[in-house]
Design a protein around this motif. Structure first.
Motif, PDB file in Angstrom:
ATOM      1  N   PRO A  85      12.942   6.778 -12.483  1.00 39.18           N
ATOM      2  CA  PRO A  85      14.010   7.760 -12.671  1.00 39.18           C
ATOM      3  C   PRO A  85      14.956   7.360 -13.798  1.00 39.18           C
ATOM      4  N   ALA A  86      15.393   8.362 -14.537  1.00 35.36           N
ATOM      5  CA  ALA A  86      16.317   8.095 -15.641  1.00 35.36           C
ATOM      6  C   ALA A  86      17.741   7.850 -15.150  1.00 35.36           C
ATOM      7  N   THR A  87      18.056   8.333 -13.942  1.00 37.56           N
ATOM      8  CA  THR A  87      19.409   8.171 -13.394  1.00 37.56           C
ATOM      9  C   THR A  87      19.707   6.697 -13.153  1.00 37.56           C
ATOM     10  N   PRO A  88      20.789   6.167 -13.678  1.00 41.83           N
ATOM     11  CA  PRO A  88      21.107   4.750 -13.467  1.00 41.83           C
ATOM     12  C   PRO A  88      21.497   4.474 -12.017  1.00 41.83           C
ATOM     13  N   ARG A  90      23.838   3.066  -9.305  1.00 41.86           N
ATOM     14  CA  ARG A  90      25.260   2.752  -9.145  1.00 41.86           C
ATOM     15  C   ARG A  90      25.552   2.469  -7.674  1.00 41.86           C
TER      16      ARG A  90
END
Length: 300
Positions: A85-88, A90
Motif C-alpha cells: 500500500p502507498a499509504t504510510p 502512522r
C-alpha cells in the motif's frame, strides 16, 4: 483465534514468499504490540529473510541472526501485500499493528511474485482488546510465550506413549482445559479442542486421569487426525483464504443448534465470561446437557 493449522498455513505462505528477500521497512502502528525493546525494529532493515518457523501459535521470521516473532492472539490476522500500500504507516488506534516490506527476489520459485518486489505483510487486530504481540529478539527463548510451550502434538517423537505421560502428569485437569493449555500442548485452541473432543467422543469436562487406555488412544488419534487434516487443507492457501477455510470445515464449533454430523443430536454450547465451548450431548456426554461449568460434576 488462529490456531495451529491456520498459523502453519501462514508460516508456509511466508516461507514461500519471503525467504531470500531483504527487509526494507518494519513500521509499527500500535506501540503496545511491540513487547521487546533491547533490539529495535529498525535493526531488521537491510537483513535477508532466511527462514520462517512456527512454535505453537507463534510465527518467527528469521533474518540474519535476528528473529521477528509474533502471536496473533484472539482477533489478530495477517494480510499479504503485493503491491505494498502507498499509504504510510502512522500510529493510530485502528486495527493496523505492524507492516513489514521486503525487496529482492524470493528464493522459492513458487512465490506468487518471485521478482524484485516490493512485497510485504501487515498484522492487524480487530476490536478494542489489544493482545497481538510482536517481539524482536536474538534468540527465541527470549519470547516468554515460546519458552513455556509444551510439546507440539504433531511433532516428531510425540507418540501415544508421550501423550499418555502428559495426561498422567495432569490427571486432575479437565480435557478441554488441558488441550488449550499451551504449556501442556502447543498450538491447540478453543475451536480445534471442541472438534478433537467430539471426534474422540469425550466430555470436555472429563478429567485427564480418568481416561481408559481406549480413551487415550482415541483422543491421541483425534488430535493427530483433525489437526493433520486441517494443516493439509491450509497448505498452499493464501492468508485471505485461511480464515474462511477454517470456518467451513469445523464440524461442531460455532454450530450451536445444528445437528451433529456423527449422530444427529443438536450441538449444545456452554458459555463462559469471555468464551464458549460447543459439544455434542449424544456423542460426548451420554445425552446430558450442560448449562455451565458448575454442572461438570455430572460428567466425570
Amino acid at each position: 483465534m488462529p490456531e495451529m493449522p491456520e498459523v502453519e498455513g501462514l508460516r508456509g505462505f511466508l516461507e514461500t514468499n519471503l525467504v531470500g528477500r531483504t527487509i526494507a521497512t518494519a513500521q509499527l502502528a500500535a506501540f503496545s504490540a511491540l513487547k521487546t525493546v533491547e533490539v529495535p525494529l529498525s535493526a531488521l532493515q537491510g537483513l535477508e529473510v532466511t527462514s520462517v518457523t512456527r512454535h505453537g501459535k507463534f510465527i518467527a521470521v528469521g533474518v540474519d541472526g535476528l528473529w521477528l516473532a509474533f502471536h496473533l492472539a484472539r482477533a489478530g490476522w495477517l494480510t499479504w501485500h503485493d503491491p505494498v500500500p502507498a499509504t504510510p504507516v502512522r500510529p493510530s488506534k485502528g486495527p493496523l499493528a505492524l507492516r513489514v516490506t521486503a525487496e529482492g527476489p524470493a528464493t522459492s520459485p513458487e512465490a506468487e511474485n518471485p521478482g524484485e518486489g516490493p512485497v510485504g505483510f501487515s498484522l492487524t487486530e480487530a476490536g478494542t482488546q489489544k493482545h497481538l504481540a510482536v517481539f524482536v529478539v536474538t534468540d527465541l527463548v527470549q519470547v516468554p510465550g515460546i519458552a513455556r510451550l509444551g510439546p507440539d502434538p504433531l511433532g516428531e517423537g510425540f507418540d501415544r506413549e508421550a501423550f499418555a505421560r502428559v495426561l498422567a502428569e495432569h490427571g486432575r485437569t479437565q480435557l478441554k482445559g488441558l488441550l488449550k493449555d499451551q504449556s501442556v500442548l502447543a498450538g491447540i485452541g478453543n475451536a480445534y479442542s471442541d472438534e478433537i473432543l467430539q471426534a474422540a467422543r469425550l466430555s470436555p469436562f472429563k478429567l485427564a486421569g480418568t481416561l481408559s487406555e481406549t480413551d487415550v488412544t482415541d483422543l491421541f488419534t483425534a488430535i493427530r487426525t483433525d489437526l493433520g487434516a486441517a494443516i493439509e487443507r491450509a497448505r498452499g492457501a493464501k492468508p485471505a483464504q485461511l480464515k474462511d477455510g477454517k470456518r467451513t470445515h469445523l464440524r461442531i464449533h460455532g454450530r450451536k443448534g445444528e445437528p451433529c454430523p456423527t449422530c444427529g443430536t443438536p450441538i449444545a454450547e456452554v458459555s463462559f465470561a469471555d468464551t464458549f465451548l460447543d459439544y455434542c450431548p449424544g456423542c460426548q456426554t451420554g445425552g446430558k446437557l450442560l448449562a455451565d461449568r458448575r454442572m461438570s460434576k455430572l460428567l466425570k
